[in-house]
Design a protein around this motif. Structure first.
Motif, PDB file in Angstrom:
ATOM      1  N   UNK A  54       0.822  -1.204   0.000  1.00 44.16           N
ATOM      2  CA  UNK A  54       0.000   0.000   0.000  1.00 44.16           C
ATOM      3  C   UNK A  54       0.864   1.265   0.000  1.00 44.16           C
ATOM      4  N   UNK A  55       0.498   2.212  -0.853  1.00 46.15           N
ATOM      5  CA  UNK A  55       1.289   3.434  -1.018  1.00 46.15           C
ATOM      6  C   UNK A  55       1.367   4.260   0.268  1.00 46.15           C
ATOM      7  N   UNK A  56       0.357   4.208   1.103  1.00 47.80           N
ATOM      8  CA  UNK A  56       0.393   4.977   2.347  1.00 47.80           C
ATOM      9  C   UNK A  56       1.448   4.419   3.298  1.00 47.80           C
ATOM     10  N   UNK A  57       1.584   3.096   3.302  1.00 50.57           N
ATOM     11  CA  UNK A  57       2.635   2.466   4.122  1.00 50.57           C
ATOM     12  C   UNK A  57       4.005   2.788   3.548  1.00 50.57           C
ATOM     13  N   UNK A  58       4.125   2.684   2.224  1.00 48.76           N
ATOM     14  CA  UNK A  58       5.386   2.982   1.551  1.00 48.76           C
ATOM     15  C   UNK A  58       5.796   4.439   1.772  1.00 48.76           C
ATOM     16  N   UNK A  59       4.820   5.323   1.798  1.00 56.67           N
ATOM     17  CA  UNK A  59       5.099   6.737   2.085  1.00 56.67           C
ATOM     18  C   UNK A  59       5.721   6.890   3.470  1.00 56.67           C
ATOM     19  N   UNK A  75       6.786  12.851  13.342  1.00 56.09           N
ATOM     20  CA  UNK A  75       5.938  11.674  13.247  1.00 56.09           C
ATOM     21  C   UNK A  75       4.724  12.013  12.398  1.00 56.09           C
ATOM     22  N   UNK A  76       4.276  11.054  11.610  1.00 55.93           N
ATOM     23  CA  UNK A  76       3.113  11.259  10.749  1.00 55.93           C
ATOM     24  C   UNK A  76       2.221  10.028  10.810  1.00 55.93           C
ATOM     25  N   UNK A  77       1.034  10.158  10.273  1.00 54.92           N
ATOM     26  CA  UNK A  77       0.130   9.011  10.170  1.00 54.92           C
ATOM     27  C   UNK A  77       0.772   7.917   9.329  1.00 54.92           C
ATOM     28  N   UNK A  78       1.477   8.329   8.288  1.00 61.02           N
ATOM     29  CA  UNK A  78       2.109   7.338   7.404  1.00 61.02           C
ATOM     30  C   UNK A  78       3.214   6.567   8.116  1.00 61.02           C
ATOM     31  N   UNK A  79       3.981   7.248   8.954  1.00 59.20           N
ATOM     32  CA  UNK A  79       5.023   6.565   9.735  1.00 59.20           C
ATOM     33  C   UNK A  79       4.386   5.586  10.706  1.00 59.20           C
ATOM     34  N   UNK A  80       3.272   5.975  11.308  1.00 63.57           N
ATOM     35  CA  UNK A  80       2.545   5.055  12.196  1.00 63.57           C
ATOM     36  C   UNK A  80       2.065   3.829  11.422  1.00 63.57           C
ATOM     37  N   UNK A  81       1.580   4.039  10.201  1.00 63.31           N
ATOM     38  CA  UNK A  81       1.120   2.917   9.367  1.00 63.31           C
ATOM     39  C   UNK A  81       2.279   1.982   9.049  1.00 63.31           C
ATOM     40  N   UNK A  82       3.438   2.567   8.738  1.00 64.32           N
ATOM     41  CA  UNK A  82       4.619   1.754   8.444  1.00 64.32           C
ATOM     42  C   UNK A  82       5.021   0.922   9.654  1.00 64.32           C
TER      43      UNK A  82
END
Length: 224
Positions: A54-59, A75-82
């Protein structure tokens, strides 16, 4: 464009000042990654398994690599997703690597300390390192134990496996771009290993003897 997006989500009031490229490689370990900076050009090298993620995780991954280059903390939502992706990666990793001695140790420790509920990771022997005694790899769901312990008593081996299984169970605590593995909760649970003080003393003695034996061999070998 994905690198630019990752940057602008970190720094919405700045212009993206780099040329950038993402390259996929089979040479890195599963889900491994790195970034190289040459002047104003960034090259991101990602393991091939990142393709299709998923691109959001890759971001989030790209943001972590950008922050390392920029020596910044955010920290960002995307970093949390990763980070959540990495924490749960062990559910998808194939279990192919095993060793009967390590399997038996895992079975004992899992039953005694985890009610038999932990999924068995990949289990393997590593090099004869006296610095890294054992290691849990979140990307590979693998515990690697220094082969110095192939002739160790079951208590020492079980303690090393217990320590690494705590990493598998507790994962890690994230603050900014840093991950903390040996938290207060981790250390408290680690001391619950049976005869903890005695085992850690035995471990130090075992390592001293191993290092002494190596030095003796090197001295003898140098005279041949």
């Amino acid at each position: 464009e994905l690198v630019k997006k990752a940057f602008l989500l970190l720094y919405p009031n700045k212009e993206f000042p780099y040329g950038a490229k993402i390259k996929y490689s089979g040479r890195l370990k599963d889900y491994g990654s790195m970034v190289k900076k040459r002047g104003d050009y960034l090259e991101f090298v990602l393991n091939k398994k990142w393709k299709g993620i998923d691109k959001e995780i890759l971001t989030g991954l790209l943001q972590i690599l950008l922050l390392k280059i920029l020596t910044d903390k955010k920290n960002t939502i995307n970093i949390d997703l990763y980070n959540n992706f990495i924490r749960n990666l062990h559910y998808t990793v194939k279990k192919e690597i095993s060793d009967i001695t390590l399997e038996n140790s895992f079975a004992r420790v899992n039953e005694k300390y985890f009610l038999g509920l932990l999924e068995k990771p990949n289990l393997r022997w590593g090099t004869s390192s006296s610095r890294t005694l054992a290691h849990y790899d979140y990307h590979l769901d693998a515990i690697t134990v220094s082969n110095l312990f192939q002739d160790a008593n079951t208590g020492l081996l079980d303690y090393l496996i217990y320590h690494e299984l705590l990493h598998k169970k507790l994962k890690f605590y994230t603050k900014g771009i840093r991950n903390y593995h040996h938290t207060g909760s981790f250390k408290k649970l680690e001391r619950k290993f049976e005869n903890y003080d005695e085992i850690t003393a035995q471990l130090n003695t075992f390592l001293r003897n191993k290092v002494r034996a190596k030095r003796s061999f090197w001295f003898f070998d140098s005279r041949i």
